[in-house]
Design a protein around this motif. Structure first.
Motif, short mmCIF file in Angstrom:
data_model
loop_
_atom_site.label_atom_id
_atom_site.label_comp_id
_atom_site.label_asym_id
_atom_site.label_seq_id
_atom_site.Cartn_x
_atom_site.Cartn_y
_atom_site.Cartn_z
N VAL A 108 -3.08 6.85 -1.05
CA VAL A 108 -3.50 6.30 -2.33
C VAL A 108 -3.07 4.83 -2.45
CG1 VAL A 108 -3.21 6.43 -4.84
CG2 VAL A 108 -3.51 8.52 -3.51
N LEU A 109 -1.83 4.53 -2.06
CA LEU A 109 -1.34 3.15 -2.11
C LEU A 109 -2.14 2.24 -1.17
CD1 LEU A 109 2.53 3.71 -2.25
CD2 LEU A 109 1.08 2.76 -4.06
N LEU A 110 -2.47 2.76 0.01
CA LEU A 110 -3.28 1.98 0.95
C LEU A 110 -4.65 1.67 0.36
CD1 LEU A 110 -2.61 3.63 4.42
CD2 LEU A 110 -2.04 1.31 3.76
N TYR A 111 -5.25 2.67 -0.25
CA TYR A 111 -6.59 2.48 -0.81
C TYR A 111 -6.59 1.42 -1.91
CZ TYR A 111 -10.72 3.12 -3.61
OH TYR A 111 -11.86 2.88 -4.34
N PHE A 112 -5.69 1.57 -2.87
CA PHE A 112 -5.68 0.62 -3.99
C PHE A 112 -5.17 -0.76 -3.56
CE2 PHE A 112 -5.87 4.54 -6.53
CZ PHE A 112 -6.90 4.18 -7.40
N GLY A 113 -4.27 -0.79 -2.56
CA GLY A 113 -3.83 -2.07 -2.04
C GLY A 113 -4.98 -2.85 -1.43
N ALA A 114 -5.78 -2.17 -0.59
CA ALA A 114 -6.94 -2.81 0.01
C ALA A 114 -7.98 -3.18 -1.04
CB ALA A 114 -7.56 -1.89 1.06
N GLU A 115 -8.15 -2.32 -2.04
CA GLU A 115 -9.12 -2.56 -3.11
C GLU A 115 -8.81 -3.86 -3.85
OE1 GLU A 115 -11.97 -2.25 -6.17
OE2 GLU A 115 -11.83 -1.24 -4.23
N LEU B 155 -6.54 -4.17 6.84
CA LEU B 155 -5.11 -4.36 6.61
C LEU B 155 -4.31 -3.06 6.61
CD1 LEU B 155 -5.04 -7.30 4.04
CD2 LEU B 155 -4.26 -7.33 6.41
N PRO B 156 -4.88 -1.94 6.09
CA PRO B 156 -4.12 -0.68 6.23
C PRO B 156 -3.81 -0.34 7.69
CG PRO B 156 -5.84 -0.42 4.59
CD PRO B 156 -6.06 -1.76 5.24
N GLU B 157 -4.81 -0.54 8.59
CA GLU B 157 -4.56 -0.28 10.01
C GLU B 157 -3.46 -1.20 10.53
OE1 GLU B 157 -8.82 1.16 9.53
OE2 GLU B 157 -7.54 -0.37 8.68
N PHE B 158 -3.48 -2.46 10.09
CA PHE B 158 -2.48 -3.40 10.57
C PHE B 158 -1.08 -2.98 10.13
CE2 PHE B 158 0.24 -7.11 9.72
CZ PHE B 158 0.38 -7.59 11.02
N PHE B 159 -0.93 -2.68 8.84
CA PHE B 159 0.39 -2.34 8.33
C PHE B 159 0.89 -1.02 8.92
CE2 PHE B 159 -0.55 -5.48 5.00
CZ PHE B 159 0.65 -6.17 4.99
N ARG C 275 -5.29 -14.53 -11.50
CA ARG C 275 -5.54 -13.09 -11.43
C ARG C 275 -5.77 -12.66 -9.99
NH1 ARG C 275 -10.85 -10.39 -13.49
NH2 ARG C 275 -11.40 -12.59 -13.42
N PHE C 276 -6.51 -13.47 -9.22
CA PHE C 276 -6.78 -13.13 -7.82
C PHE C 276 -5.49 -13.15 -7.00
CE2 PHE C 276 -11.21 -15.06 -8.58
CZ PHE C 276 -11.67 -13.85 -9.06
N VAL C 277 -4.60 -14.09 -7.30
CA VAL C 277 -3.30 -14.16 -6.60
C VAL C 277 -2.48 -12.90 -6.90
CG1 VAL C 277 -1.10 -15.37 -6.49
CG2 VAL C 277 -3.23 -16.67 -6.50
N LEU C 278 -2.52 -12.48 -8.17
CA LEU C 278 -1.80 -11.25 -8.54
C LEU C 278 -2.39 -10.05 -7.83
CD1 LEU C 278 -1.25 -11.83 -12.38
CD2 LEU C 278 0.46 -11.98 -10.54
N TYR C 279 -3.73 -10.02 -7.70
CA TYR C 279 -4.37 -8.94 -6.95
C TYR C 279 -3.84 -8.92 -5.51
CZ TYR C 279 -7.99 -8.00 -10.47
OH TYR C 279 -8.67 -7.63 -11.61
N ILE C 280 -3.77 -10.09 -4.89
CA ILE C 280 -3.33 -10.18 -3.50
C ILE C 280 -1.88 -9.72 -3.35
CG2 ILE C 280 -2.81 -11.80 -1.63
CD1 ILE C 280 -5.27 -13.42 -2.56
N VAL C 281 -1.02 -10.16 -4.28
CA VAL C 281 0.40 -9.77 -4.22
C VAL C 281 0.55 -8.27 -4.40
CG1 VAL C 281 2.64 -9.98 -5.36
CG2 VAL C 281 1.24 -12.02 -4.97
N ALA C 282 -0.12 -7.73 -5.44
CA ALA C 282 -0.04 -6.29 -5.71
C ALA C 282 -0.63 -5.49 -4.55
CB ALA C 282 -0.77 -5.96 -7.01
N GLY C 283 -1.74 -5.98 -4.00
CA GLY C 283 -2.37 -5.29 -2.88
C GLY C 283 -1.48 -5.28 -1.65
N SER C 284 -0.83 -6.40 -1.37
CA SER C 284 0.05 -6.49 -0.20
C SER C 284 1.23 -5.53 -0.33
CB SER C 284 0.57 -7.92 -0.03
OG SER C 284 -0.50 -8.81 0.17
N GLY D 173 1.29 -2.78 -2.13
CA GLY D 173 0.75 -1.42 -2.00
C GLY D 173 0.49 -1.06 -0.55
N LEU D 174 -0.04 -2.01 0.23
CA LEU D 174 -0.31 -1.75 1.64
C LEU D 174 0.97 -1.51 2.43
CD1 LEU D 174 -3.12 -4.37 2.31
CD2 LEU D 174 -3.36 -1.90 2.48
N MET D 175 1.99 -2.32 2.18
CA MET D 175 3.25 -2.16 2.91
C MET D 175 3.93 -0.83 2.60
SD MET D 175 4.96 -5.98 3.05
CE MET D 175 4.72 -6.38 1.32
#
Length: 311
Positions: free
Chosen positions: A15-22, A53-57, A168-177, A179-181
């Motif tokens: 779930v975290l991977l999915y929303f992180g990538a989203e 990115l999920p595959e990478f992490f 907002r896009f920067v916050l998306y990137i931070v939150a996504g990263s 979540g992916l980790m």
């Protein structure tokens, strides 16, 4: 009890991977389309990177946890899943076009790098030099994409200025990263426990369960694109994700630390990965699309492969 907890945390990781990538993909697409970049190129680059990115992490965490089998198994398994699962489901929903530059450029390119990857792996190890070659190939591919992709008029999506919503896009990137980790760590740690509990090898878990989990962003992206009749974004995401998995994920991981390639990967899984991508070429040249029948056949083949791997 330990197994139940591991399965629970493994699911939370997905779930975290999915929303992180989203979140990562959402910001990137908005900026790209605001600048008038073609949907196919967006799919091949920004969306493909975000969904890879999920595959990478996961592969990176696999190396940190001392499980190289999960790292390489996840890469190969995800590329197989992208074609035989993600593309198959997309084609079942609505036929996917494979004409235009896909048939002439991107599809032959991913076939070539898949063959080169196989030849590199035949030595039993992917070295740092191999990683450097793959990363160089990725940079060349990205240069081609962005040089050929800006053919939409500058007025496209002019309502979206490149600076609108930047915070907002920067916050998306931070939150996504984040979540992916976190998601990758949960999947790898608990995937190892699940493999040990069922007596299944870590390589098999990486090729099947973890590979499908990390392919969920591609699957969801392509399902949405198919429903919205945005076939260019769908096929671009799939082909681009396979390119990024090999050149970016595997390239960077090999640069960090050489990857040992198990003999079973060379005998079975990598040849199946090659067969899965190569079967698209005659379809692209003859029919120019993958229909529902081809989608069902691919899905049936993938089900058989999963059964063989886990049996």
């Amino acid at each position: 009890m330990t197994l139940i907890l591991s399965l629970t945390f493994f699911s939370i990781g997905i779930v975290l991977l999915y929303f992180g990538a989203e979140y990562l993909v959402r910001g990137g697409i908005s900026l790209a389309l605001a600048r008038g970049i073609r949907p196919l190129v967006v799919g091949l680059t920004i969306v493909a990177l975000g969904t890879s990115l999920p595959e990478f992490f996961v592969s990176f965490m696999g190396l940190l946890e001392g499980s190289g089998d999960i790292a390489i198994g996840n890469i190969v398994g995800s590329n197989i899943a992208n074609i035989a699962l993600v593309l198959a489901v997309s084609a079942i929903i609505t036929p996917v076009r494979l004409d235009g530059t896909i048939a002439r450029v991107e599809l032959p390119f991913v076939i070539v790098i898949s063959v080169v990857f196989f030849l590199m792996a035949m030595g039993g190890t992917l070295s740092r030099l191999d990683g450097a070659i793959m990363v160089a190939g990725l940079l060349s591919f990205l240069l081609y994409c962005f040089r050929s992709g800006k053919d939409v008029s500058d007025g496209t999506n002019s309502a979206l200025s490149p600076h609108s919503g930047t915070l907002r896009f920067v916050l998306y990137i931070v939150a996504g990263s984040i979540g992916l980790m976190l998601g990758a760590r949960l999947m790898v740690q608990n995937g190892i426990i699940i493999a040990q509990s069922f007596g299944v090898s870590e390589l098999a878990i990486g090729i099947t369960l973890i590979a499908v989990g990390t392919s969920l962003p591609e699957l969801m992206t392509c399902i949405v694109a198919s429903v919205k009749k945005s076939g260019d974004l769908s096929i671009g995401n799939i082909i681009g994700s396979n390119i990024f998995n090999l050149l970016f994920v595997c390239g960077i991981i090999a640069l960090i630390s050489p990857i040992t390639v198990a003999p079973s990967l060379l005998k079975v899984d990598i040849p199946i990965m090659l067969a899965a991508i190569m079967v698209l070429y005659p379809l692209a040249r003859s029919k120019g699309s993958i229909g529902r029948i081809e989608g069902l056949l691919l899905l049936a083949a993938y089900s058989g492969y999963m059964y063989y791997t886990l049996a």
